[in-house]
Every structure is written in structure tokens, then in C-alpha cells.
Write a protein that holds these residues in place. Structure first.
Motif, short mmCIF file in Angstrom:
data_model
loop_
_atom_site.label_atom_id
_atom_site.label_comp_id
_atom_site.label_asym_id
_atom_site.label_seq_id
_atom_site.Cartn_x
_atom_site.Cartn_y
_atom_site.Cartn_z
N GLU A 64 0.55 -1.57 0.09
CA GLU A 64 0.05 -0.62 -0.13
C GLU A 64 1.32 1.35 -0.22
OE1 GLU A 64 -3.27 2.01 3.24
OE2 GLU A 64 -2.24 0.84 3.71
N PHE A 65 1.93 1.39 0.83
CA PHE A 65 2.87 2.33 0.61
C PHE A 65 3.61 3.22 -0.54
CE2 PHE A 65 7.52 4.30 2.27
CZ PHE A 65 6.49 5.54 2.77
N LEU A 66 4.07 1.20 -1.18
CA LEU A 66 4.34 2.11 -1.58
C LEU A 66 3.56 2.22 -3.26
CD1 LEU A 66 6.90 -1.23 -1.47
CD2 LEU A 66 7.17 1.07 -1.77
N ARG A 67 2.73 1.64 -3.65
CA ARG A 67 1.84 1.94 -4.36
C ARG A 67 1.16 3.20 -4.38
NH1 ARG A 67 -0.70 3.98 -7.65
NH2 ARG A 67 -2.47 3.27 -8.65
N ARG A 109 -6.37 1.80 -1.56
CA ARG A 109 -5.21 0.93 -1.46
C ARG A 109 -4.85 -0.11 -0.36
NH1 ARG A 109 -7.31 1.82 -5.76
NH2 ARG A 109 -6.28 2.50 -7.47
N ARG A 110 -5.35 -0.11 0.50
CA ARG A 110 -5.12 -1.00 2.35
C ARG A 110 -4.53 -2.06 1.26
NH1 ARG A 110 -6.32 0.05 7.42
NH2 ARG A 110 -7.34 1.49 6.82
N ASP A 115 -9.20 2.42 2.77
CA ASP A 115 -10.31 0.69 2.39
C ASP A 115 -10.88 1.63 0.43
OD1 ASP A 115 -9.55 -0.54 4.75
OD2 ASP A 115 -10.92 0.50 5.33
N PRO A 116 -10.77 -0.26 0.13
CA PRO A 116 -11.09 0.52 -1.39
C PRO A 116 -13.23 0.23 -1.09
CG PRO A 116 -9.96 -2.09 -1.15
CD PRO A 116 -9.78 -1.36 0.18
N LYS A 117 -13.21 0.71 -2.24
CA LYS A 117 -14.76 1.18 -2.37
C LYS A 117 -15.54 -0.17 -2.46
CE LYS A 117 -15.02 5.09 -4.33
NZ LYS A 117 -15.87 6.57 -5.02
N ARG A 118 -16.58 -0.71 -1.75
CA ARG A 118 -17.62 -1.86 -1.72
C ARG A 118 -17.93 -1.42 -3.13
NH1 ARG A 118 -18.52 -4.61 3.58
NH2 ARG A 118 -17.52 -3.91 4.48
#
Length: 115
Positions: free
Chosen positions: A26-29, A51-52, A111-114
Motif C-alpha cells: 500500500e505504501f509503495l503504491r 489501496r489498503r 479501504d477500497p470502495k465496496r
């Protein structure tokens, strides 16, 4: 052994000066050096969110100076130089804290969208 996205191990880097860093996907992204890293412009600020649980599918060397990472959201255009990895590792906590503050400021989430 199969990993769930929550179990994806961090990228481990060790440098000649004996400093070692563990950097999450996540951090790298989020801190991809690419210009087109699926960034949302919010109030003039460029913000990557949701992007978690991103994973790294592959890493390929680029000459002797860096690595291209392919993330499972199909982002692959950033080349992480060794000096950039060192910068990220040396500043990981400050950068992540600033990232989380920016998300909160704009009402966004890691968190990504559901669907």
C-alpha cells in the motif's frame, strides 16, 4: 503457501549502510514515482486512496538503478530507484502520517470502495 491480501508480507530492503526497511505494498503504491498512478485530484491535491489491500504481483529490475513493480490494480509505470526506496524507508512514518491526514481532510479512505 497461499496468502490472503491481509497477509501479504512487506517488501524488505537492506542497504550497504546496514539500514533496513519494510515497506508495505500500500505504501509503495501510494508513493509510486509514476506520473499516472490513478490519482484523484481533490482540491488541487493529488490523492491516491482505497489501496489498503493492494498487492505486488511482480518486480522486475530496471538496469542497476531500480525496480519496476506491478501491482494487482495493474499499476506498473513507476520505476523505484534505490535512492527513492531509501528515501521512502527513511521517511516512512512521516509520509504515512501525512497520507492519512490528507485522506481524512478530503473524506477519503484507505479501504477500497465496496462493489
Amino acid at each position: 503457501m497461499a496468502f490472503s491480501r491481509r497477509d501479504i508480507p512487506p517488501v524488505e530492503l537492506e542497504f550497504a549502510d546496514s539500514r533496513a526497511f519494510n515497506l508495505s505494498a500500500e505504501f509503495l503504491r501510494v508513493y509510486s514515482p509514476a506520473a499516472d498512478s490513478k490519482i484523484r485530484s481533490v482540491g488541487g491535491e493529488k490523492v491516491i486512496f482505497g489501496r489498503r489491500h493492494v498487492g505486488i504481483m511482480s518486480a522486475e529490475p530496471v538496469g542497476n538503478y531500480g525496480v519496476r513493480l506491478l501491482f494487482d490494480d495493474l499499476h506498473k509505470t513507476g520505476i523505484y530507484t534505490w535512492s527513492y526506496f531509501y528515501y521512502l524507508g527513511s521517511n516512512k512514518f512521516t509520509l504515512m502520517r501525512n497520507y492519512i491526514k490528507t485522506l481524512k481532510k478530503h473524506g477519503l479512505n484507505r479501504d477500497p470502495k465496496r462493489k
